[in-house]
Structures are given as structure tokens and as C-alpha cells.
Design a protein around this motif. Structure first.
Motif, PDB file in Angstrom:
ATOM      1  N   LEU A  81       0.861  -1.184   0.000  1.00  0.00           N
ATOM      2  CA  LEU A  81       0.000   0.000   0.000  1.00  0.00           C
ATOM      3  C   LEU A  81       0.896   1.232   0.000  1.00  0.00           C
ATOM      4  N   ALA A  82       1.169   1.732  -1.196  1.00  0.00           N
ATOM      5  CA  ALA A  82       2.135   2.817  -1.396  1.00  0.00           C
ATOM      6  C   ALA A  82       1.393   4.146  -1.362  1.00  0.00           C
ATOM      7  N   GLU A  83       1.287   4.730  -0.173  1.00  0.00           N
ATOM      8  CA  GLU A  83       0.433   5.899   0.011  1.00  0.00           C
ATOM      9  C   GLU A  83       1.193   7.147   0.419  1.00  0.00           C
ATOM     10  N   ARG A  84       2.530   7.115   0.367  1.00  0.00           N
ATOM     11  CA  ARG A  84       3.299   8.318   0.711  1.00  0.00           C
ATOM     12  C   ARG A  84       4.558   8.366  -0.144  1.00  0.00           C
ATOM     13  N   ASP A  85       5.243   9.506  -0.112  1.00  0.00           N
ATOM     14  CA  ASP A  85       6.333   9.756  -1.044  1.00  0.00           C
ATOM     15  C   ASP A  85       7.472   8.752  -0.914  1.00  0.00           C
ATOM     16  N   ASN A  86       7.839   8.381   0.294  1.00  0.00           N
ATOM     17  CA  ASN A  86       9.012   7.529   0.497  1.00  0.00           C
ATOM     18  C   ASN A  86       8.638   6.074   0.757  1.00  0.00           C
ATOM     19  N   ALA A  87       7.493   5.641   0.264  1.00  0.00           N
ATOM     20  CA  ALA A  87       7.042   4.271   0.530  1.00  0.00           C
ATOM     21  C   ALA A  87       7.934   3.231  -0.144  1.00  0.00           C
ATOM     22  N   LEU A  88       8.458   3.538  -1.314  1.00  0.00           N
ATOM     23  CA  LEU A  88       9.323   2.602  -2.035  1.00  0.00           C
ATOM     24  C   LEU A  88      10.769   2.894  -1.676  1.00  0.00           C
ATOM     25  N   GLN A  89      11.402   1.985  -0.920  1.00  0.00           N
ATOM     26  CA  GLN A  89      12.762   2.199  -0.423  1.00  0.00           C
ATOM     27  C   GLN A  89      13.713   1.104  -0.908  1.00  0.00           C
ATOM     28  N   THR A  90      13.388   0.479  -2.013  1.00  0.00           N
ATOM     29  CA  THR A  90      14.261  -0.531  -2.612  1.00  0.00           C
ATOM     30  C   THR A  90      14.043  -0.492  -4.112  1.00  0.00           C
ATOM     31  N   HIS A  91      14.737  -1.370  -4.834  1.00  0.00           N
ATOM     32  CA  HIS A  91      14.622  -1.367  -6.294  1.00  0.00           C
ATOM     33  C   HIS A  91      13.936  -2.639  -6.766  1.00  0.00           C
ATOM     34  N   ILE A  92      12.779  -2.446  -7.405  1.00  0.00           N
ATOM     35  CA  ILE A  92      12.097  -3.516  -8.125  1.00  0.00           C
ATOM     36  C   ILE A  92      12.064  -3.094  -9.581  1.00  0.00           C
ATOM     37  N   PRO A  93      12.679  -3.859 -10.491  1.00  0.00           N
ATOM     38  CA  PRO A  93      12.708  -3.437 -11.906  1.00  0.00           C
ATOM     39  C   PRO A  93      11.307  -3.144 -12.443  1.00  0.00           C
ATOM     40  N   GLY A  94      11.187  -1.986 -13.096  1.00  0.00           N
ATOM     41  CA  GLY A  94       9.914  -1.617 -13.701  1.00  0.00           C
ATOM     42  C   GLY A  94       8.870  -1.133 -12.721  1.00  0.00           C
ATOM     43  N   LEU A  95       9.272  -0.675 -11.550  1.00  0.00           N
ATOM     44  CA  LEU A  95       8.307  -0.196 -10.563  1.00  0.00           C
ATOM     45  C   LEU A  95       8.774   1.131  -9.989  1.00  0.00           C
ATOM     46  N   GLY A  96       7.933   2.153 -10.100  1.00  0.00           N
ATOM     47  CA  GLY A  96       8.225   3.458  -9.525  1.00  0.00           C
ATOM     48  C   GLY A  96       6.957   4.064  -8.937  1.00  0.00           C
TER      49      GLY A  96
END
Length: 264
Positions: A136-151
Motif C-alpha cells: 500500500l504505497a500511500e506516501r512519497d518515500n514508501a518505495l525504499q528498494t529497487h524492483i525493476p519496472g516499478l516506480g
């Protein structure tokens, strides 16, 4: 009640019990203003009725959910230490997940499925090794790793900010009775972030909700699935987390997402 001409008269509140439903349903509330036996004004309002808890997981569900604390910001190292492999989860998910029949465990190594509000390196390794994650990506810094093709990108100051009157959101959840449109029923849940990295050919199979700008320009995802390694991540940017206890549509969407990621 006497109503003054060219004025506003408070007629009180309309209160009624919603019908019991097994699936979400749309109803029309019609209001007539009658004077001297004649209808002098009439209006209609769409309302949506949801079960108390939508589509519960059957008892005995085999999925084990990983439990962890929410991000705590700056703390002394000793206080912030956690067992290796733990991710960052949101505690308010636990009550609803227990109601749905899931067993919550303490380590990713014991889990079949993780529900996270922050996707970090331990969660990435969990996915690569075959784990499934509802993110549940609901804030600016929710993604803190690298998944190819996901931003994950904020809508603000982007072409998808909503300034265009002709832009609209859509979804593919058949049980949500809005005709596939993200309308005013989603007012408190409308995504403030978008999911990037999905090409037009991905939309047919892996995108479940999104936005268009203008006349079907710049399609972008708001709910989408991304496979990585032997596992997969189902990402949603709808604002569900803080609304699960107060908004029946948020709870229903959460259950829909759980069913998607578990394949049930």
C-alpha cells in the motif's frame, strides 16, 4: 413545515437502515418536496451499500502474514533493532487481517504473504525468493528498494495532478458498483500517487486501476501487479490505510486486493 420563498429551510435529517446485502450494491435515494399535494421539487442521490465485511476469506486460510512495527523514525539503535529479515508494516492492518482469517507471524521466513506500507530491501528479498507482497504505497518515500519496472511518483505537479476537467480514473473491480469509474464514492480514497513503469501492453493483465489525462492520453496505473524473481508485488496507491475502520469502500477494496494477491 412552512418554507419561506427564496430562502433555505432546514427539514432535518433523513435516517434509514440500509438493506442487508451479500455483495456491494448501488441504490437510488429519491427525495420529493410536496406542497398542496403537488411535487414542486425532486432530486435523486446515488448511495452504495456494502456488507459489514466484504467477501471474507474462508476459515482455515493457509496464508501466514508477517507482523512488524511501523516505521519509527529516529531512535536509539538498541531500541530500533529487529530480527534479521523483518520489514516495515502498519499495525492497524492486524485487526482486519485477523477478522479475514489470516494467521499473523513474526518473521518473513515464516510468511507466505506480507502486507506492507513501506517496501524495503528485506521485502525485496522476500519477493525474489517467491513471497507475495501487498504494498500500500500511500506516501512519497514508501518505495525504499529497487524492483525493476516499478516506480511510485506523487500526482502533484505531474500531468496526472487532476487539473484537467476531462481526466478520469477507472478500475476493474467488478464488485464495486460504480461502472468501472473512480467517482465521488472514492472521494476520501483517491490516490495521491501513481505507479510508473507499466507499458500499454501490461494494462490488459497486470493493471487493475489507473488514470487517463484528457482524451485517453498518458495512461498510468494506481493498482498494478509486478512480478520479480519467483514472487510478486501487488501495489495500490489508493488511500486505504487510514480509512479501513471508517469507510466501507476502503475495506472492500482491501479485501479485493487480498484476494488478488492470494489468488482467491
Amino acid at each position: 413545515v412552512k418554507c419561506a420563498s427564496f430562502g433555505v429551510t432546514d427539514l432535518g435529517a433523513v435516517v434509514f437502515e440500509a438493506p442487508q446485502v451479500e455483495r456491494p450494491a448501488k441504490a437510488i435515494l429519491k427525495l420529493d418536496l410536496i406542497s398542496g399535494g403537488n411535487v414542486i421539487a425532486s432530486n435523486e442521490q446515488e448511495i452504495y451499500v456494502f456488507p459489514k465485511i466484504a467477501l471474507p476469506v474462508r476459515r482455515g486460510a493457509s496464508e501466514h502474514l508477517h507482523r512488524a512495527r511501523a516505521p519509527v523514525g529516529r531512535m536509539r539503535a538498541k531500541e530500533h533493532e529487529e530480527p534479521e529479515g523483518k520489514g516495515l508494516f502498519t499495525p492497524q492492518f492486524h485487526p482486519v487481517l485477523r477478522r479475514l482469517g489470516y494467521r499473523i507471524v513474526d518473521g518473513l521466513s515464516q510468511a507466505d504473504l506480507a502486507v506492507v506500507s513501506t517496501l524495503d530491501d528485506p521485502c525485496r528479498e522476500f519477493v525474489l525468493q517467491g513471497g507475495r507482497v501487498l504494498f500500500l504505497a500511500e506516501r512519497d518515500n514508501a518505495l525504499q528498494t529497487h524492483i525493476p519496472g516499478l516506480g511510485i511518483t506523487p500526482r502533484k505537479d505531474s500531468p496526472w495532478s487532476g487539473d484537467w476537467a476531462s481526466s478520469f480514473g477507472w478500475h476493474r473491480f467488478e464488485d464495486v458498483p460504480t461502472g468501472g469509474v473512480v467517482n465521488f464514492a472514492f472521494a476520501d480514497l483517491t490516490p495521491e500517487h501513481i505507479i510508473q513503469g507499466f507499458s500499454p501492453r501490461d494494462f490488459a493483465l497486470d493493471v487493475y486501476a489507473g488514470l487517463f489525462v484528457g482524451w485517453l492520453h498518458k495512461p498510468v496505473a494506481t493498482v498494478a501487479r509486478r512480478r520479480a524473481g519467483r514472487g510478486e508485488v501487488l501495489v495500490s496507491t489508493f488511500r486505504l490505510s487510514r480509512n479501513l475502520d471508517t469507510n466501507p469502500l476502503a475495506l472492500h477494496l482491501f479485501v479485493e486486493l487480498m484476494q488478488l494477491i492470494t489468488g482467491k
